[in-house]
Motif scaffolding. Structure first.
Motif, PDB file in Angstrom:
ATOM      1  N   LEU A 222       0.828  -1.207   0.000  1.00 61.22           N
ATOM      2  CA  LEU A 222       0.000   0.000   0.000  1.00 61.22           C
ATOM      3  C   LEU A 222       0.861   1.256   0.000  1.00 61.22           C
ATOM      4  CD1 LEU A 222      -2.714  -1.152   2.581  1.00 61.22           C
ATOM      5  CD2 LEU A 222      -2.936  -1.040   0.088  1.00 61.22           C
ATOM      6  N   ILE A 223       2.004   1.196   0.711  1.00 54.58           N
ATOM      7  CA  ILE A 223       2.918   2.347   0.726  1.00 54.58           C
ATOM      8  C   ILE A 223       3.486   2.607  -0.661  1.00 54.58           C
ATOM      9  CG2 ILE A 223       5.192   3.109   1.529  1.00 54.58           C
ATOM     10  CD1 ILE A 223       4.521   1.797   4.235  1.00 54.58           C
ATOM     11  N   PHE A 224       4.007   1.561  -1.319  1.00 56.40           N
ATOM     12  CA  PHE A 224       4.604   1.733  -2.644  1.00 56.40           C
ATOM     13  C   PHE A 224       3.560   2.161  -3.670  1.00 56.40           C
ATOM     14  CE2 PHE A 224       7.920  -1.534  -1.208  1.00 56.40           C
ATOM     15  CZ  PHE A 224       8.783  -0.527  -0.785  1.00 56.40           C
ATOM     16  N   ARG A 225       2.346   1.657  -3.547  1.00 55.92           N
ATOM     17  CA  ARG A 225       1.275   2.081  -4.448  1.00 55.92           C
ATOM     18  C   ARG A 225       0.983   3.569  -4.280  1.00 55.92           C
ATOM     19  NH1 ARG A 225      -4.736  -0.476  -4.168  1.00 55.92           N
ATOM     20  NH2 ARG A 225      -4.779   0.901  -2.331  1.00 55.92           N
ATOM     21  N   ALA A 226       0.982   4.038  -3.032  1.00 57.13           N
ATOM     22  CA  ALA A 226       0.745   5.462  -2.778  1.00 57.13           C
ATOM     23  C   ALA A 226       1.911   6.316  -3.267  1.00 57.13           C
ATOM     24  CB  ALA A 226       0.520   5.688  -1.283  1.00 57.13           C
ATOM     25  N   VAL A 227       3.140   5.807  -3.100  1.00 59.14           N
ATOM     26  CA  VAL A 227       4.319   6.562  -3.529  1.00 59.14           C
ATOM     27  C   VAL A 227       4.337   6.725  -5.047  1.00 59.14           C
ATOM     28  CG1 VAL A 227       6.839   6.457  -3.719  1.00 59.14           C
ATOM     29  CG2 VAL A 227       5.726   5.981  -1.524  1.00 59.14           C
ATOM     30  N   LEU A 228       3.938   5.678  -5.770  1.00 56.88           N
ATOM     31  CA  LEU A 228       3.939   5.745  -7.234  1.00 56.88           C
ATOM     32  C   LEU A 228       2.954   6.782  -7.767  1.00 56.88           C
ATOM     33  CD1 LEU A 228       4.222   1.944  -8.135  1.00 56.88           C
ATOM     34  CD2 LEU A 228       5.992   3.701  -8.331  1.00 56.88           C
ATOM     35  N   LYS A 229       1.978   7.146  -6.966  1.00 55.93           N
ATOM     36  CA  LYS A 229       1.005   8.162  -7.398  1.00 55.93           C
ATOM     37  C   LYS A 229       1.530   9.584  -7.221  1.00 55.93           C
ATOM     38  CE  LYS A 229      -3.055   5.286  -6.397  1.00 55.93           C
ATOM     39  NZ  LYS A 229      -4.293   5.163  -5.586  1.00 55.93           N
ATOM     40  N   LEU A 230       2.636   9.724  -6.476  1.00 55.79           N
ATOM     41  CA  LEU A 230       3.214  11.049  -6.290  1.00 55.79           C
ATOM     42  C   LEU A 230       3.831  11.534  -7.596  1.00 55.79           C
ATOM     43  CD1 LEU A 230       4.925  10.467  -2.816  1.00 55.79           C
ATOM     44  CD2 LEU A 230       2.728  11.574  -3.265  1.00 55.79           C
ATOM     45  N   GLN A 231       3.825  12.828  -7.792  1.00 56.19           N
ATOM     46  CA  GLN A 231       4.219  13.395  -9.075  1.00 56.19           C
ATOM     47  C   GLN A 231       5.734  13.473  -9.254  1.00 56.19           C
ATOM     48  OE1 GLN A 231       2.029  14.044 -11.513  1.00 56.19           O
ATOM     49  NE2 GLN A 231       0.441  13.247 -10.124  1.00 56.19           N
ATOM     50  N   SER A 232       6.427  14.021  -8.279  1.00 55.06           N
ATOM     51  CA  SER A 232       7.856  14.298  -8.454  1.00 55.06           C
ATOM     52  C   SER A 232       8.735  13.176  -7.916  1.00 55.06           C
ATOM     53  CB  SER A 232       8.229  15.610  -7.759  1.00 55.06           C
ATOM     54  OG  SER A 232       8.102  15.478  -6.356  1.00 55.06           O
ATOM     55  N   LYS A 233       9.947  13.054  -8.493  1.00 58.01           N
ATOM     56  CA  LYS A 233      10.914  12.078  -8.008  1.00 58.01           C
ATOM     57  C   LYS A 233      11.402  12.433  -6.607  1.00 58.01           C
ATOM     58  CE  LYS A 233      12.661  10.518 -12.495  1.00 58.01           C
ATOM     59  NZ  LYS A 233      13.868  10.362 -13.346  1.00 58.01           N
ATOM     60  N   GLU A 234      11.450  13.734  -6.334  1.00 60.08           N
ATOM     61  CA  GLU A 234      11.871  14.173  -5.005  1.00 60.08           C
ATOM     62  C   GLU A 234      10.883  13.694  -3.940  1.00 60.08           C
ATOM     63  OE1 GLU A 234      12.837  18.298  -2.525  1.00 60.08           O
ATOM     64  OE2 GLU A 234      12.404  18.363  -4.680  1.00 60.08           O
ATOM     65  N   ALA A 235       9.591  13.736  -4.287  1.00 58.84           N
ATOM     66  CA  ALA A 235       8.567  13.244  -3.364  1.00 58.84           C
ATOM     67  C   ALA A 235       8.687  11.735  -3.185  1.00 58.84           C
ATOM     68  CB  ALA A 235       7.178  13.597  -3.882  1.00 58.84           C
ATOM     69  N   HIS A 236       9.011  11.020  -4.283  1.00 60.01           N
ATOM     70  CA  HIS A 236       9.246   9.573  -4.202  1.00 60.01           C
ATOM     71  C   HIS A 236      10.373   9.281  -3.215  1.00 60.01           C
ATOM     72  CE1 HIS A 236       7.478   8.596  -8.464  1.00 60.01           C
ATOM     73  NE2 HIS A 236       6.586   9.078  -7.598  1.00 60.01           N
ATOM     74  N   TYR A 237      11.490  10.010  -3.407  1.00 62.69           N
ATOM     75  CA  TYR A 237      12.669   9.772  -2.574  1.00 62.69           C
ATOM     76  C   TYR A 237      12.383  10.080  -1.112  1.00 62.69           C
ATOM     77  CZ  TYR A 237      17.255  10.463  -0.493  1.00 62.69           C
ATOM     78  OH  TYR A 237      18.340  10.416   0.332  1.00 62.69           O
ATOM     79  N   LYS A 238      11.724  11.203  -0.853  1.00 62.89           N
ATOM     80  CA  LYS A 238      11.438  11.614   0.516  1.00 62.89           C
ATOM     81  C   LYS A 238      10.533  10.599   1.220  1.00 62.89           C
ATOM     82  CE  LYS A 238       9.785  15.515   3.265  1.00 62.89           C
ATOM     83  NZ  LYS A 238       9.216  16.887   3.227  1.00 62.89           N
ATOM     84  N   ALA A 239       9.515  10.114   0.496  1.00 59.13           N
ATOM     85  CA  ALA A 239       8.579   9.152   1.080  1.00 59.13           C
ATOM     86  C   ALA A 239       9.277   7.829   1.383  1.00 59.13           C
ATOM     87  CB  ALA A 239       7.403   8.934   0.139  1.00 59.13           C
ATOM     88  N   LEU A 240      10.057   7.336   0.426  1.00 58.55           N
ATOM     89  CA  LEU A 240      10.732   6.053   0.628  1.00 58.55           C
ATOM     90  C   LEU A 240      11.842   6.156   1.660  1.00 58.55           C
ATOM     91  CD1 LEU A 240      10.900   4.747  -3.059  1.00 58.55           C
ATOM     92  CD2 LEU A 240       9.373   3.999  -1.228  1.00 58.55           C
ATOM     93  N   ASN A 241      12.462   7.339   1.754  1.00 53.10           N
ATOM     94  CA  ASN A 241      13.540   7.519   2.724  1.00 53.10           C
ATOM     95  C   ASN A 241      13.035   7.378   4.154  1.00 53.10           C
ATOM     96  OD1 ASN A 241      16.371   8.162   3.231  1.00 53.10           O
ATOM     97  ND2 ASN A 241      15.589  10.061   4.119  1.00 53.10           N
ATOM     98  N   THR A 242      11.767   7.728   4.374  1.00 53.67           N
ATOM     99  CA  THR A 242      11.196   7.581   5.717  1.00 53.67           C
ATOM    100  C   THR A 242      11.037   6.103   6.096  1.00 53.67           C
ATOM    101  OG1 THR A 242       8.899   7.625   4.946  1.00 53.67           O
ATOM    102  CG2 THR A 242       9.913   9.743   5.456  1.00 53.67           C
ATOM    103  N   CYS A 243      11.042   5.230   5.093  1.00 57.76           N
ATOM    104  CA  CYS A 243      10.884   3.789   5.348  1.00 57.76           C
ATOM    105  C   CYS A 243      12.221   3.043   5.375  1.00 57.76           C
ATOM    106  CB  CYS A 243      10.003   3.154   4.272  1.00 57.76           C
ATOM    107  SG  CYS A 243       8.356   3.852   4.137  1.00 57.76           S
TER     108      CYS A 243
END
Length: 318
Positions: A222-243
């Motif tokens: 569910l986390i990765f599915r939500a991250v893939l919906k984010l627009q920017s790569k920076e948002a991808h990195y920030k979200a995954l970095n918290t995990c």
């Protein structure tokens, strides 16, 4: 090997054999084992102190982390002092009641640790998928209730272990081929049927490992599915970095467990000392590495550690 000569004894003192096949290098082996334990005490103690004293760290993520570190400290302390007594002084005898206490602590705290990892995955899921309601969903009351559930589940699942051991009779030998009182290792010493012990032990192992891993996998799906919906790569990195820290801790916890489980079930030609070393590493290595991973990967903890180090450096320079 001390034999009971066919005399049935319900509650004998046991002899922990230690790590068979490595007796000649016990002194050398004690060096890394003692180092692991000291690093565990220092690392876990430091991060727990930071969480307790720093108000900025009074957040759900760090409260769950404090649970994980406390469990690691207690489970390591249940194993290491006796293991070091075996390695240093050949003090292998352990009283029946002390053996059951050690068994209960090791197995129950391992089950609790797995449940806390599930809770931490849920925490990351809420933080990424529902950040606006993060504080309201994971309130102190909810965290306390989750902690209580973790405790009750661990106790309820493992309490039958010492009860099942108490019903057994011991008449052949009191020598346990292990470095601590692991449930099946103790049961194998008995001269009565242990099929119930084997069955319940397998059920608990599958219930804890499979159920918890499925819950963690679902959370990250569910986390990765939500991250893939984010627009920017920076948002991808920030979200995954918290995990990142939690993912590392999951791998540290479950990879040794799976190696130990697979080796125990299918590695019949693997030397006994490999089985025992893997069982010890499953308990000791995660407890040592968890504070290091979170210290390195979590900016708030790392900044606080640097602040303490720099203050001490300035103090000594002056």
């Amino acid at each position: 090997m001390l034999s009971l000569n066919g005399t049935i004894i319900n509650h004998p003192n046991f002899i922990l054999l230690g790590i068979p096949g490595l007796q000649e290098v016990y002194l050398w082996l004690s060096v890394p084992m003692c180092s692991i334990y000291l690093a565990t005490l220092l690392g876990n103690g430091l991060v727990l102190f930071l969480i307790m004293t720093e108000k900025k760290l009074h957040k759900p993520m760090y409260l769950f982390l404090s649970m994980l570190l406390t469990l690691g400290l207690i489970s390591s302390t249940a194993v290491m002092p006796k293991l070091l007594c075996i390695l240093w002084f050949n003090l292998r005898e352990i009283a029946f009641d002390n053996c059951l206490i050690q068994m209960f602590i090791i197995h129950s705290f391992s089950a609790m640790r797995s449940a806390v990892l599930v809770a931490m995955a849920f925490d990351r899921f809420i933080a990424i998928c529902n950040p606006l309601r993060y504080a309201s969903i994971l309130s102190n009351k909810i965290i306390a209730e989750i902690g209580l559930i973790v405790l009750v589940r661990g106790v309820a699942l493992i309490m039958p272990f010492p009860l099942l051991i108490q019903r057994l009779n011991f008449c052949r030998t009191n020598v346990i081929f292990h470095s601590y009182c692991e449930h099946i290792a103790v049961a194998k010493v008995a001269c009565t049927d242990i099929s119930i012990n084997n069955l319940y032990g397998l059920v608990v192992a599958l219930l804890v490992s499979v159920f918890d891993l499925v819950c963690i996998a679902l959370s990250y799906f569910l986390i990765f599915r939500a991250v893939l919906k984010l627009q920017s790569k920076e948002a991808h990195y920030k979200a995954l970095n918290t995990c990142a820290a939690h993912i590392c801790v999951i791998l540290i916890a479950y990879v040794p467990f799976l190696f130990s489980l697979l080796t125990h079930r299918f590695g019949h030609n693997v030397p006994l000392y490999i089985h025992i070393l893997l069982a010890n590493f499953y308990l000791l290595i995660p407890a040592m590495l968890n504070p290091i991973v979170y210290g390195m990967k979590t900016k708030e903890i790392w900044d606080r550690i640097l602040k303490i180090v720099l203050k001490r450096k300035v103090h000594f320079d002056n």
